[in-house]
Design an enzyme around this catalytic site. Structure first.
Site, PDB file in Angstrom:
ATOM      1  N   ARG A  56      27.267  18.588   8.305  1.00 42.56           N
ATOM      2  CA  ARG A  56      26.506  19.708   7.734  1.00 42.56           C
ATOM      3  C   ARG A  56      27.199  21.029   8.032  1.00 42.56           C
ATOM      4  O   ARG A  56      27.190  21.948   7.216  1.00 42.56           O
ATOM      5  CB  ARG A  56      25.065  19.716   8.284  1.00 42.56           C
ATOM      6  CG  ARG A  56      24.202  18.601   7.707  1.00 42.56           C
ATOM      7  CD  ARG A  56      22.789  18.678   8.195  1.00 42.56           C
ATOM      8  NE  ARG A  56      22.135  19.899   7.746  1.00 42.56           N
ATOM      9  CZ  ARG A  56      21.019  20.356   8.312  1.00 42.56           C
ATOM     10  NH1 ARG A  56      20.491  19.718   9.338  1.00 42.56           N
ATOM     11  NH2 ARG A  56      20.453  21.449   7.864  1.00 42.56           N
ATOM     12  N   VAL A  90      19.388  26.973   8.721  1.00 45.20           N
ATOM     13  CA  VAL A  90      20.405  27.033   9.782  1.00 45.20           C
ATOM     14  C   VAL A  90      21.775  27.387   9.197  1.00 45.20           C
ATOM     15  O   VAL A  90      22.760  27.463   9.927  1.00 45.20           O
ATOM     16  CB  VAL A  90      20.460  25.675  10.543  1.00 45.20           C
ATOM     17  CG1 VAL A  90      19.148  25.438  11.285  1.00 45.20           C
ATOM     18  CG2 VAL A  90      20.782  24.505   9.622  1.00 45.20           C
ATOM     19  N   HIS A 108      15.084  27.758  13.412  1.00 45.66           N
ATOM     20  CA  HIS A 108      15.439  26.366  13.735  1.00 45.66           C
ATOM     21  C   HIS A 108      16.874  26.225  14.200  1.00 45.66           C
ATOM     22  O   HIS A 108      17.429  25.135  14.193  1.00 45.66           O
ATOM     23  CB  HIS A 108      15.169  25.471  12.509  1.00 45.66           C
ATOM     24  CG  HIS A 108      13.709  25.439  12.129  1.00 45.66           C
ATOM     25  ND1 HIS A 108      13.275  25.067  10.877  1.00 45.66           N
ATOM     26  CD2 HIS A 108      12.599  25.779  12.828  1.00 45.66           C
ATOM     27  CE1 HIS A 108      11.946  25.160  10.836  1.00 45.66           C
ATOM     28  NE2 HIS A 108      11.526  25.589  11.994  1.00 45.66           N
ATOM     29  N   CYS A 121      22.493  26.654  32.104  1.00 45.58           N
ATOM     30  CA  CYS A 121      23.626  27.382  31.502  1.00 45.58           C
ATOM     31  C   CYS A 121      23.254  27.780  30.083  1.00 45.58           C
ATOM     32  O   CYS A 121      23.142  28.959  29.787  1.00 45.58           O
ATOM     33  CB  CYS A 121      24.861  26.483  31.521  1.00 45.58           C
ATOM     34  SG  CYS A 121      26.265  27.182  30.639  1.00 45.58           S
ATOM     35  N   CYS A 140      31.282  22.479  27.688  1.00 40.09           N
ATOM     36  CA  CYS A 140      31.003  23.901  27.876  1.00 40.09           C
ATOM     37  C   CYS A 140      32.135  24.540  28.696  1.00 40.09           C
ATOM     38  O   CYS A 140      32.406  24.098  29.820  1.00 40.09           O
ATOM     39  CB  CYS A 140      29.676  24.056  28.615  1.00 40.09           C
ATOM     40  SG  CYS A 140      29.296  25.746  29.069  1.00 40.09           S
ATOM     41  N   CYS A 143      30.558  25.647  32.225  1.00 38.88           N
ATOM     42  CA  CYS A 143      30.118  24.753  33.318  1.00 38.88           C
ATOM     43  C   CYS A 143      30.561  23.309  33.123  1.00 38.88           C
ATOM     44  O   CYS A 143      30.186  22.425  33.896  1.00 38.88           O
ATOM     45  CB  CYS A 143      28.588  24.809  33.440  1.00 38.88           C
ATOM     46  SG  CYS A 143      27.735  23.941  32.108  1.00 38.88           S
ATOM     47  N   THR A 179      10.144  27.438   0.559  1.00 35.97           N
ATOM     48  CA  THR A 179       9.768  26.505   1.612  1.00 35.97           C
ATOM     49  C   THR A 179       8.541  25.716   1.160  1.00 35.97           C
ATOM     50  O   THR A 179       7.633  26.262   0.543  1.00 35.97           O
ATOM     51  CB  THR A 179       9.485  27.189   2.959  1.00 35.97           C
ATOM     52  OG1 THR A 179       9.150  26.180   3.935  1.00 35.97           O
ATOM     53  CG2 THR A 179       8.337  28.184   2.878  1.00 35.97           C
ATOM     54  N   SER A 180       8.537  24.429   1.503  1.00 39.86           N
ATOM     55  CA  SER A 180       7.428  23.565   1.079  1.00 39.86           C
ATOM     56  C   SER A 180       6.218  23.742   1.993  1.00 39.86           C
ATOM     57  O   SER A 180       5.150  23.202   1.731  1.00 39.86           O
ATOM     58  CB  SER A 180       7.873  22.100   1.137  1.00 39.86           C
ATOM     59  OG  SER A 180       8.227  21.795   2.490  1.00 39.86           O
ATOM     60  N   GLU A 209      -2.201  27.970  -3.404  1.00 35.11           N
ATOM     61  CA  GLU A 209      -1.836  29.193  -4.119  1.00 35.11           C
ATOM     62  C   GLU A 209      -2.870  30.306  -3.937  1.00 35.11           C
ATOM     63  O   GLU A 209      -2.539  31.479  -3.938  1.00 35.11           O
ATOM     64  CB  GLU A 209      -1.699  28.879  -5.619  1.00 35.11           C
ATOM     65  CG  GLU A 209      -0.543  27.935  -5.922  1.00 35.11           C
ATOM     66  CD  GLU A 209      -0.605  27.416  -7.349  1.00 35.11           C
ATOM     67  OE1 GLU A 209       0.150  26.484  -7.659  1.00 35.11           O
ATOM     68  OE2 GLU A 209      -1.426  27.925  -8.141  1.00 35.11           O
TER      69      GLU A 209
HETATM   70  N1  APR Z   1      14.374  28.691  -5.595  1.00 34.27           N
HETATM   71  C1  APR Z   1      13.193  28.778  -4.932  1.00 34.27           C
HETATM   72  N2  APR Z   1      12.611  27.718  -4.315  1.00 34.27           N
HETATM   73  C2  APR Z   1      13.264  26.537  -4.379  1.00 34.27           C
HETATM   74  C3  APR Z   1      14.490  26.362  -5.050  1.00 34.27           C
HETATM   75  C4  APR Z   1      15.046  27.518  -5.684  1.00 34.27           C
HETATM   76  N3  APR Z   1      16.207  27.462  -6.356  1.00 34.27           N
HETATM   77  N4  APR Z   1      14.854  25.052  -4.938  1.00 34.27           N
HETATM   78  C5  APR Z   1      13.896  24.440  -4.223  1.00 34.27           C
HETATM   79  N5  APR Z   1      12.934  25.320  -3.889  1.00 34.27           N
HETATM   80  C6  APR Z   1      11.732  25.107  -3.094  1.00 34.27           C
HETATM   81  C7  APR Z   1      11.036  23.809  -3.369  1.00 34.27           C
HETATM   82  O1  APR Z   1      10.042  24.011  -4.360  1.00 34.27           O
HETATM   83  C8  APR Z   1      10.405  23.479  -2.004  1.00 34.27           C
HETATM   84  O2  APR Z   1       9.092  24.004  -1.928  1.00 34.27           O
HETATM   85  O3  APR Z   1      12.153  25.062  -1.750  1.00 34.27           O
HETATM   86  C9  APR Z   1      11.286  24.224  -1.002  1.00 34.27           C
HETATM   87  C10 APR Z   1      12.131  23.317  -0.143  1.00 34.27           C
HETATM   88  O4  APR Z   1      11.252  22.644   0.724  1.00 34.27           O
HETATM   89  P1  APR Z   1      11.884  21.718   1.880  1.00 34.27           P
HETATM   90  O5  APR Z   1      12.981  20.894   1.302  1.00 34.27           O
HETATM   91  O6  APR Z   1      10.729  21.073   2.566  1.00 34.27           O
HETATM   92  O7  APR Z   1      12.573  22.737   2.874  1.00 34.27           O
HETATM   93  P2  APR Z   1      11.860  23.648   3.951  1.00 34.27           P
HETATM   94  O8  APR Z   1      10.485  24.019   3.542  1.00 34.27           O
HETATM   95  O9  APR Z   1      12.807  24.744   4.264  1.00 34.27           O
HETATM   96  O10 APR Z   1      11.787  22.692   5.240  1.00 34.27           O
HETATM   97  C11 APR Z   1      11.268  23.332   6.384  1.00 34.27           C
HETATM   98  O11 APR Z   1      11.576  21.341   7.624  1.00 34.27           O
HETATM   99  O12 APR Z   1      12.772  19.593   8.214  1.00 34.27           O
HETATM  100  C12 APR Z   1      12.443  20.815   8.591  1.00 34.27           C
HETATM  101  O13 APR Z   1      13.773  22.132   9.963  1.00 34.27           O
HETATM  102  C13 APR Z   1      13.654  21.674   8.668  1.00 34.27           C
HETATM  103  O14 APR Z   1      13.750  24.027   8.275  1.00 34.27           O
HETATM  104  C14 APR Z   1      13.332  22.802   7.718  1.00 34.27           C
HETATM  105  C15 APR Z   1      11.838  22.717   7.598  1.00 34.27           C
END
Ligand code: APR
Length: 237
Positions: A56, A90, A108, A121, A140, A143, A179-180, A209
């Site tokens: 990654r 990240v 994260h 450390c 490291c 240490c 983010t989901s 929503e």
């Molecule tokens: N523009 C806007 N939103 C988008 C796009 C885009 N081009 N592509 C995907 N998405 C949205 C999706 O609709 C979804 O809701 O991004 C979201 C991605 O969700 P996840 O894959 O669950 O990622 P995330 O929410 O960041 O995960 C949160 O889960 O596993 C842990 O540490 C990991 O930081 C991560 C955390």
């Protein structure tokens, strides 16, 4: 604390070619996440865990920030004290867009860095896109303990959440991009903000929503201009 909080997830980096976690074809489907992302992964599956993060780390080298990262960088530059940028990601796309390490909070962890496993450390080293073992033989320099990816694994402490909670406390305009909501309960944060915008590609079954003043289901690079206009209008009230 800032009046505006922009919280992002994997979706903001999707258009830059970095897999999201849960969209079809996301990272989860290629690896058994319970093997490589858990608090005991390094103890139980050290080699595959180091390999997963080495892959990654290498994969982000050629990734470029997209328009959404750039607009957020410009907003932060224009309103340094009024806008907080916090991400679950990240990757280093905000930094590649020109934001300094102080301007972005990574909840994260941060992929280009590794950390000493010795808690006393715990020194952090930036190794760019290299494999962990290539840096001082994976030890490291301070240490000589083993190093690890500087990423928060499931079940581990995530100290940066204190900063998120502090920012939420004073936030009047809460923006969620990509983010989901599987890890961070964004609805309670939206309920306490005067204004809030949700931008995802499609509805998430973990985000209601109704708690958001505005919902935009579109790519972040399309939605970001609307978001920026609303933030500027709010800050110039
Ligand atoms: N523009 C806007 N939103 C988008 C796009 C885009 N081009 N592509 C995907 N998405 C949205 C999706 O609709 C979804 O809701 O991004 C979201 C991605 O969700 P996840 O894959 O669950 O990622 P995330 O929410 O960041 O995960 C949160 O889960 O596993 C842990 O540490 C990991 O930081 C991560 C955390």
């Amino acid at each position: 604390m800032a009046k505006v909080l922009i919280l992002s997830g994997a979706g903001i980096s999707a258009e830059s070619g970095i897999s999201t976690f849960r969209d079809s074809g996301g990272l989860w489907e290629e690896y058994d996440i319970s093997v490589v992302c858990n608090y005991d992964s390094l103890e139980k599956n050290e080699d595959i865990t180091i390999e997963f993060y080495d892959k990654r780390r290498a994969e982000i080298e050629d990734k470029k920030p997209n328009y959404a990262h750039k607009v957020i960088k410009e907003l932060k530059e224009k309103y340094p004290d009024d806008i907080a940028v916090i991400t679950q990601n990240v990757d280093n796309l905000f930094e590649k867009a020109g934001m300094s390490a102080e301007d972005v909070i990574h909840l994260h962890g941060f992929m280009p860095t590794v950390r000493c496993r010795d808690e006393e450390c715990a020194k952090v080293y930036d190794i760019g896109y290299e494999a962990l073992e290539t840096f001082n033989d994976g030890k490291c320099p301070e240490c000589a303990s083993k190093l690890r990816p500087n990423i928060v694994f499931f079940g581990e402490a995530a100290p940066m959440y204190e900063k998120l909670n502090a920012e939420i406390h004073d936030c009047e305009f809460f923006v969620v991009i990509g983010t989901s909501g599987n890890v961070i309960e964004v609805n309670s944060m939206a309920r306490y903000s005067k204004h809030s915008i949700l931008n995802n590609l499609e509805p998430s079954n973990t985000i209601a929503e109704r708690d958001f003043s505005k919902v935009i289901y579109d790519k972040a690079s399309n939605a970001i201009d609307i978001i920026a206009d609303d933030i500027e209008a709010f800050l110039s009230e």
